[in-house]
Design an enzyme around this catalytic site. Sequence first.
Site, short mmCIF file in Angstrom:
data_model
loop_
_atom_site.label_atom_id
_atom_site.label_comp_id
_atom_site.label_asym_id
_atom_site.label_seq_id
_atom_site.Cartn_x
_atom_site.Cartn_y
_atom_site.Cartn_z
CB ILE A 39 -8.44 0.80 -4.57
CG1 ILE A 39 -6.95 0.98 -4.95
CG2 ILE A 39 -9.18 -0.01 -5.65
CD1 ILE A 39 -6.68 1.76 -6.19
CE1 TYR B 34 -3.99 -2.31 5.25
CE2 TYR B 34 -3.13 -0.15 4.68
CZ TYR B 34 -3.75 -1.32 4.30
OH TYR B 34 -4.12 -1.51 2.99
CB ALA B 35 1.78 2.22 8.04
CB ALA B 36 4.14 -1.64 10.96
CB SER C 181 -0.87 0.01 1.26
OG SER C 181 -1.47 1.28 1.43
N1 LIG Z 1 -8.82 -0.68 -1.01
C1 LIG Z 1 -7.75 0.08 -0.98
O1 LIG Z 1 -7.83 1.31 -1.13
C2 LIG Z 1 -6.39 -0.50 -0.75
C3 LIG Z 1 -5.29 0.34 -0.81
C4 LIG Z 1 -4.03 -0.18 -0.62
C5 LIG Z 1 -3.86 -1.52 -0.38
N2 LIG Z 1 -4.95 -2.33 -0.31
C6 LIG Z 1 -4.69 -3.75 -0.04
O2 LIG Z 1 -5.26 -4.54 -1.07
C7 LIG Z 1 -5.71 -5.80 -0.53
C8 LIG Z 1 -7.18 -6.01 -0.85
O3 LIG Z 1 -7.91 -4.92 -0.31
P1 LIG Z 1 -9.48 -4.74 -0.55
O4 LIG Z 1 -9.75 -3.30 -0.40
O5 LIG Z 1 -9.89 -5.48 -1.77
O6 LIG Z 1 -10.02 -5.48 0.79
P2 LIG Z 1 -11.45 -6.12 1.12
O7 LIG Z 1 -12.48 -5.66 0.16
O8 LIG Z 1 -11.63 -5.90 2.57
O9 LIG Z 1 -11.17 -7.68 0.85
C9 LIG Z 1 -10.22 -8.37 1.63
C10 LIG Z 1 -10.17 -9.82 1.19
O10 LIG Z 1 -9.22 -10.50 2.04
C11 LIG Z 1 -9.83 -11.67 2.58
N3 LIG Z 1 -9.26 -11.97 3.90
C12 LIG Z 1 -9.20 -11.16 4.98
N4 LIG Z 1 -8.60 -11.79 6.00
C13 LIG Z 1 -8.27 -13.03 5.55
C14 LIG Z 1 -7.62 -14.15 6.15
N5 LIG Z 1 -7.17 -14.13 7.41
N6 LIG Z 1 -7.46 -15.26 5.39
C15 LIG Z 1 -7.90 -15.30 4.12
N7 LIG Z 1 -8.51 -14.27 3.51
C16 LIG Z 1 -8.70 -13.16 4.22
C17 LIG Z 1 -11.31 -11.33 2.64
O11 LIG Z 1 -12.05 -12.52 2.58
P3 LIG Z 1 -13.19 -12.95 3.63
O12 LIG Z 1 -13.41 -11.83 4.61
O13 LIG Z 1 -14.37 -13.25 2.78
O14 LIG Z 1 -12.59 -14.16 4.22
C18 LIG Z 1 -11.49 -10.53 1.34
O15 LIG Z 1 -11.66 -11.41 0.26
C19 LIG Z 1 -5.41 -5.74 0.97
O16 LIG Z 1 -4.18 -6.34 1.24
C20 LIG Z 1 -5.33 -4.24 1.23
O17 LIG Z 1 -4.54 -3.96 2.36
C21 LIG Z 1 -6.22 -1.86 -0.50
#
Ligand SMILES: NC(=O)c1ccc[n+]([C@@H]2O[C@H](COP(=O)([O-])OP(=O)(O)OC[C@H]3O[C@@H](n4cnc5c(N)ncnc54)[C@H](OP(=O)(O)O)[C@@H]3O)[C@@H](O)[C@H]2O)c1
Length: 244
Positions: free
Chosen positions: A185, A152-154, A139
């Site tokens: 996003i 989260y940042a760490a 991120s």
């Molecule tokens: N959205 C943003 O703006 C943004 C920006 C920077 C980075 N990111 C990174 O991009 C990635 C995806 O983000 P997103 O926004 O799409 O998140 P999201 O909509 O919250 O989806 C997270 C996904 O991770 C799964 N998950 C969570 N904990 C889990 C675990 N312990 N084991 C297996 N699966 C797990 C969830 O599945 P279930 O809950 O159904 O199990 C879900 O499918 C993350 O790593 C996030 O930090 C997002």
Amino acid sequence: MLEGKVAVITGTTRGIGRAIAEKFAQNNASLAIISRSEKVFDVAQELQKYNGKVIAYQLDVSNFERCQQVGKQIIEEFGRVDILVNNAGITRDMLLLRMSEKDWDEVIRVNLKSIFNMTKAVVPQMIRQRNGVIINMSSVVGLGGNAGQANYAASKAGIIGFTKSVAKELGARNIRSNAIAPGFIETDMTRALPEKVLSDWKESIPLRRIGSVDDVANVALFLASDMASYITGQVINVCGGLDI
Ligand SMILES: NC(=O)c1ccc[n+]([C@@H]2O[C@H](COP(=O)([O-])OP(=O)(O)OC[C@H]3O[C@@H](n4cnc5c(N)ncnc54)[C@H](OP(=O)(O)O)[C@@H]3O)[C@@H](O)[C@H]2O)c1
């Protein structure tokens, strides 16, 4: 772009991971999709409409032993693993003074330890194949920090160190390791933020819009494909030009 390749993708029930799974399926990859909730089985059903084989695995990626078991099952069922996308992640935001040890540990375990767990589960197979691509979801917050997101940042900064180390360690085995650093996003993770935070963010983005899941999935597709065959150890920011 991914004809004949087998991809393992974590966190595929929604958001960025779901978009990556769909993009890879559209490009003829076979998929092992992973999430903690049973919704992952519905997603697998939906992705059956494309050409490749799709199998869902319900797994908490922070559990090392379970990742080893599922890694073995995937290799038995698909015979190989060409691409690993470590995308699953969570937030537990709080100012440092009020952040609990539990929330610190949980974010580090789910976001960072999971990447070690899943990489350990598939890398021996990639070494045997002398071929593999690892893509880790970091991120911009891992690069620039963010108030209220020290945990989260760490975790996201740790992912970058891990990604670059693996690139150096396994480059000679023809395994590439890169990270994507999305900015802001539109997904469930960001929809949870207050309206004021959202509008302030948008103002600070040179492209003046929030990113889409496809903006990130397109970069994942490029990195996973042979078009990126000379790219390793890099962090690609997908953030609309945000000044980090
Ligand atoms: N959205 C943003 O703006 C943004 C920006 C920077 C980075 N990111 C990174 O991009 C990635 C995806 O983000 P997103 O926004 O799409 O998140 P999201 O909509 O919250 O989806 C997270 C996904 O991770 C799964 N998950 C969570 N904990 C889990 C675990 N312990 N084991 C297996 N699966 C797990 C969830 O599945 P279930 O809950 O159904 O199990 C879900 O499918 C993350 O790593 C996030 O930090 C997002």
